[in-house]
Design a protein around this motif. Structure first.
Motif, PDB file in Angstrom:
ATOM      1  N   GLY A   1       0.924  -1.200   0.142  1.00 43.85           N
ATOM      2  CA  GLY A   1       0.043  -0.059   0.243  1.00 43.85           C
ATOM      3  C   GLY A   1       0.765   1.223  -0.182  1.00 43.85           C
ATOM      4  O   GLY A   1       0.644   2.291   0.568  1.00 43.85           O
TER       5      GLY A   1
ATOM      6  N   SER B   1       1.744   3.474  -2.068  1.00 45.36           N
ATOM      7  CA  SER B   1       1.619   4.755  -2.602  1.00 45.36           C
ATOM      8  C   SER B   1       0.426   5.779  -2.083  1.00 45.36           C
ATOM      9  O   SER B   1       0.306   6.818  -2.344  1.00 45.36           O
ATOM     10  CB  SER B   1       0.996   4.646  -4.099  1.00 45.36           C
TER      11      SER B   1
ATOM     12  N   GLY C   1       1.318   4.783   3.364  1.00 45.37           N
ATOM     13  CA  GLY C   1       2.283   4.011   2.726  1.00 45.37           C
ATOM     14  C   GLY C   1       3.474   5.212   2.630  1.00 45.37           C
ATOM     15  O   GLY C   1       4.628   4.640   2.765  1.00 45.37           O
TER      16      GLY C   1
ATOM     17  N   THR D   1       1.750  -1.633  -4.615  1.00 48.83           N
ATOM     18  CA  THR D   1       0.772  -0.843  -4.637  1.00 48.83           C
ATOM     19  C   THR D   1      -0.276  -1.410  -5.775  1.00 48.83           C
ATOM     20  O   THR D   1      -0.017  -2.585  -6.337  1.00 48.83           O
ATOM     21  CB  THR D   1       0.799   0.627  -5.506  1.00 48.83           C
ATOM     22  N   ARG D   2      -1.464  -0.831  -5.948  1.00 46.32           N
ATOM     23  CA  ARG D   2      -2.465  -1.490  -6.713  1.00 46.32           C
ATOM     24  C   ARG D   2      -1.762  -1.642  -8.214  1.00 46.32           C
ATOM     25  O   ARG D   2      -1.969  -2.756  -8.511  1.00 46.32           O
ATOM     26  CB  ARG D   2      -3.669  -0.597  -6.698  1.00 46.32           C
TER      27      ARG D   2
ATOM     28  N   ALA E   1      -0.175  -5.107  -7.660  1.00 46.93           N
ATOM     29  CA  ALA E   1      -0.806  -6.344  -7.153  1.00 46.93           C
ATOM     30  C   ALA E   1      -0.840  -7.418  -8.209  1.00 46.93           C
ATOM     31  O   ALA E   1      -1.133  -7.155  -9.438  1.00 46.93           O
ATOM     32  CB  ALA E   1      -2.192  -5.813  -7.016  1.00 46.93           C
TER      33      ALA E   1
ATOM     34  N   GLY F   1      -2.405  -2.350   9.453  1.00 44.09           N
ATOM     35  CA  GLY F   1      -3.199  -1.185   9.910  1.00 44.09           C
ATOM     36  C   GLY F   1      -4.465  -1.030   9.005  1.00 44.09           C
ATOM     37  O   GLY F   1      -5.137  -0.180   9.168  1.00 44.09           O
ATOM     38  N   THR F   2      -4.628  -1.853   7.880  1.00 44.91           N
ATOM     39  CA  THR F   2      -5.595  -1.903   7.030  1.00 44.91           C
ATOM     40  C   THR F   2      -7.093  -2.118   8.058  1.00 44.91           C
ATOM     41  O   THR F   2      -7.279  -3.060   8.717  1.00 44.91           O
ATOM     42  CB  THR F   2      -5.730  -2.717   5.928  1.00 44.91           C
TER      43      THR F   2
ATOM     44  N   PHE G   1       1.092   7.306  13.135  1.00 43.16           N
ATOM     45  CA  PHE G   1       0.606   5.746  12.828  1.00 43.16           C
ATOM     46  C   PHE G   1       1.671   5.110  12.388  1.00 43.16           C
ATOM     47  O   PHE G   1       1.997   3.918  12.729  1.00 43.16           O
ATOM     48  CB  PHE G   1      -0.598   5.860  11.974  1.00 43.16           C
TER      49      PHE G   1
HETATM   50  P1  NAD Z   1      -4.937   5.445   0.410  1.00 44.31           P
HETATM   51  O1  NAD Z   1      -6.177   5.347   0.048  1.00 44.31           O
HETATM   52  O2  NAD Z   1      -4.385   6.510   0.594  1.00 44.31           O
HETATM   53  O3  NAD Z   1      -3.928   4.114   0.098  1.00 44.31           O
HETATM   54  C1  NAD Z   1      -4.089   2.710  -0.215  1.00 44.31           C
HETATM   55  C2  NAD Z   1      -3.197   1.993  -0.762  1.00 44.31           C
HETATM   56  O4  NAD Z   1      -3.320   0.696  -1.000  1.00 44.31           O
HETATM   57  C3  NAD Z   1      -2.380   2.518  -1.918  1.00 44.31           C
HETATM   58  O5  NAD Z   1      -1.234   2.489  -1.940  1.00 44.31           O
HETATM   59  C4  NAD Z   1      -3.162   1.645  -3.060  1.00 44.31           C
HETATM   60  O6  NAD Z   1      -2.221   1.643  -4.289  1.00 44.31           O
HETATM   61  C5  NAD Z   1      -3.112   0.587  -2.189  1.00 44.31           C
HETATM   62  N1  NAD Z   1      -3.870  -0.730  -2.859  1.00 44.31           N
HETATM   63  C6  NAD Z   1      -5.069  -0.685  -3.257  1.00 44.31           C
HETATM   64  N2  NAD Z   1      -5.508  -1.808  -3.842  1.00 44.31           N
HETATM   65  C7  NAD Z   1      -4.404  -2.597  -3.739  1.00 44.31           C
HETATM   66  C8  NAD Z   1      -4.133  -4.106  -4.100  1.00 44.31           C
HETATM   67  N3  NAD Z   1      -5.031  -4.601  -4.533  1.00 44.31           N
HETATM   68  N4  NAD Z   1      -2.733  -4.488  -4.031  1.00 44.31           N
HETATM   69  C9  NAD Z   1      -1.651  -3.667  -3.509  1.00 44.31           C
HETATM   70  N5  NAD Z   1      -2.014  -2.435  -2.947  1.00 44.31           N
HETATM   71  C10 NAD Z   1      -3.197  -2.037  -3.147  1.00 44.31           C
HETATM   72  O7  NAD Z   1      -5.156   4.921   2.220  1.00 44.31           O
HETATM   73  P2  NAD Z   1      -4.702   5.326   3.555  1.00 44.31           P
HETATM   74  O8  NAD Z   1      -5.242   6.735   3.968  1.00 44.31           O
HETATM   75  O9  NAD Z   1      -2.975   5.239   3.382  1.00 44.31           O
HETATM   76  O10 NAD Z   1      -5.066   4.291   4.424  1.00 44.31           O
HETATM   77  C11 NAD Z   1      -4.714   2.915   4.407  1.00 44.31           C
HETATM   78  C12 NAD Z   1      -5.406   2.067   5.007  1.00 44.31           C
HETATM   79  O11 NAD Z   1      -4.920   1.991   6.434  1.00 44.31           O
HETATM   80  C13 NAD Z   1      -6.904   2.065   5.296  1.00 44.31           C
HETATM   81  O12 NAD Z   1      -7.462   0.976   5.667  1.00 44.31           O
HETATM   82  C14 NAD Z   1      -7.273   3.036   6.484  1.00 44.31           C
HETATM   83  O13 NAD Z   1      -8.422   3.011   7.162  1.00 44.31           O
HETATM   84  C15 NAD Z   1      -5.904   2.671   7.627  1.00 44.31           C
HETATM   85  N6  NAD Z   1      -5.280   3.365   8.294  1.00 44.31           N
HETATM   86  C16 NAD Z   1      -5.250   2.738   9.570  1.00 44.31           C
HETATM   87  C17 NAD Z   1      -4.338   3.725  10.482  1.00 44.31           C
HETATM   88  C18 NAD Z   1      -3.920   2.883  11.786  1.00 44.31           C
HETATM   89  O14 NAD Z   1      -3.300   3.628  12.708  1.00 44.31           O
HETATM   90  N7  NAD Z   1      -4.254   1.484  11.909  1.00 44.31           N
HETATM   91  C19 NAD Z   1      -4.098   4.807  10.352  1.00 44.31           C
HETATM   92  C20 NAD Z   1      -4.411   5.613   9.170  1.00 44.31           C
HETATM   93  C21 NAD Z   1      -5.136   4.696   8.078  1.00 44.31           C
END
Ligand code: NAD
Length: 241
Positions: free
Chosen positions: A13, A15, A19, A39-40, A53, A91-92, A211
């Protein structure tokens, strides 16, 4: 005497908002070496080559996969950790019950840390909420969470985790409210309301680096540990750390 080898990370993740923070902070920390990113759609992320992916099976050897992606991407990350024997720090949020069950099963074979919130402040908030829920059994309990407009899941994973703590103590769920406004990084208000008084516990995140730092700290803590599901609070609040 040879220096300790850096912990080899795969950032899944890479990008995304999280990430990119992970890539930047890991690059500044000699304890870590980012050996792969995914990344995706793959391609360049701030100078780091990312696998698309579907191509992550070709990733080089890693010690810990740090996953902040989306539920649709999570299964492939977990599968790769199982195949390689690498630890998972994720953290997803918005994972399904089946994905949580799969993660628990995987923890029999690999070290796993999953948390809806990797900040130290929320780890402490959770402990305070547990205390308040137990001391104020008859009071109404509400969780109000506020995040940026692009956040997909609601209530937030953090709100649900705090709610699970409350439910474990009181046997009933709190009431949830979710706001999606502007560019708010993340705010969680847990309020207990009695007759003539109210207790409010609030955490405000203003920088998502908190985070990323917590996730990197968790990666360092579980690297080389036996297979198990590790609680973030036990890792971050461990006084011997
Ligand atoms: P974002 O939308 O900015 O980024 C998502 C990332 O996932 C991108 O890099 C995208 O390319 C990648 N991705 C999507 N589909 C993919 C695939 N099939 N294979 C590989 N990579 C893929 O999201 P974000 O704001 O960075 O948040 C990501 C996750 O983390 C969310 O679930 C969010 O709720 C969570 N989050 C958790 C915490 C924590 O502390 N646990 C904090 C912030 C965000």
């Amino acid at each position: 005497m040879s220096a300790t080898a850096p912990i080899r990370l795969l950032i899944h993740g890479a990008s995304g908002r999280m990430g990119r923070a992970l890539l930047r902070l890991a690059a500044d920390n000699a304890r870590f070496e980012v050996v792969a990113a995914a990344t995706r759609s793959g391609g360049d992320v701030d100078g780091t080559h990312a696998l698309a992916a579907g191509r992550i099976a070709s990733a080089p050897g890693f010690d810990v996969l740090v996953d902040f992606s989306l539920p649709a991407a999570f299964d492939a990350a977990l599968e790769l950790c199982l195949q390689r024997g690498g630890a998972l720090v994720s953290g997803t949020t918005g994972l399904s019950d089946a994905q949580r069950t799969a993660m628990d099963a995987a923890a029999k074979s690999i070290p796993v840390v999953w948390s809806a919130n990797f900040s130290l402040g929320v780890a402490v908030l959770n402990e305070l909420v547990r205390r308040a829920a137990s001391a104020l059994p008859g009071w109404d309990c509400d969780i109000v969470e506020t995040h940026h407009k692009d956040k997909l899941d609601a209530p937030s994973g953090t709100a649900l985790s705090l709610g699970a703590t409350i439910e474990a103590v009181r046997g009933s769920k709190p009431h949830y409210e979710s706001l999606r406004v502007g560019d708010v990084v993340g705010e969680h208000l847990v309020q207990f309301t009695g007759i003539g008084e109210r207790l409010e516990l609030i955490h405000r995140a203003t920088d998502r680096d908190i985070f990323a730092r917590g996730a990197l700290e968790a990666a360092a803590c579980v690297n080389g540990k036996p297979p198990a599901r590790y609680r973030l609070a036990d890792l971050l609040l461990d006084p011997s750390r």
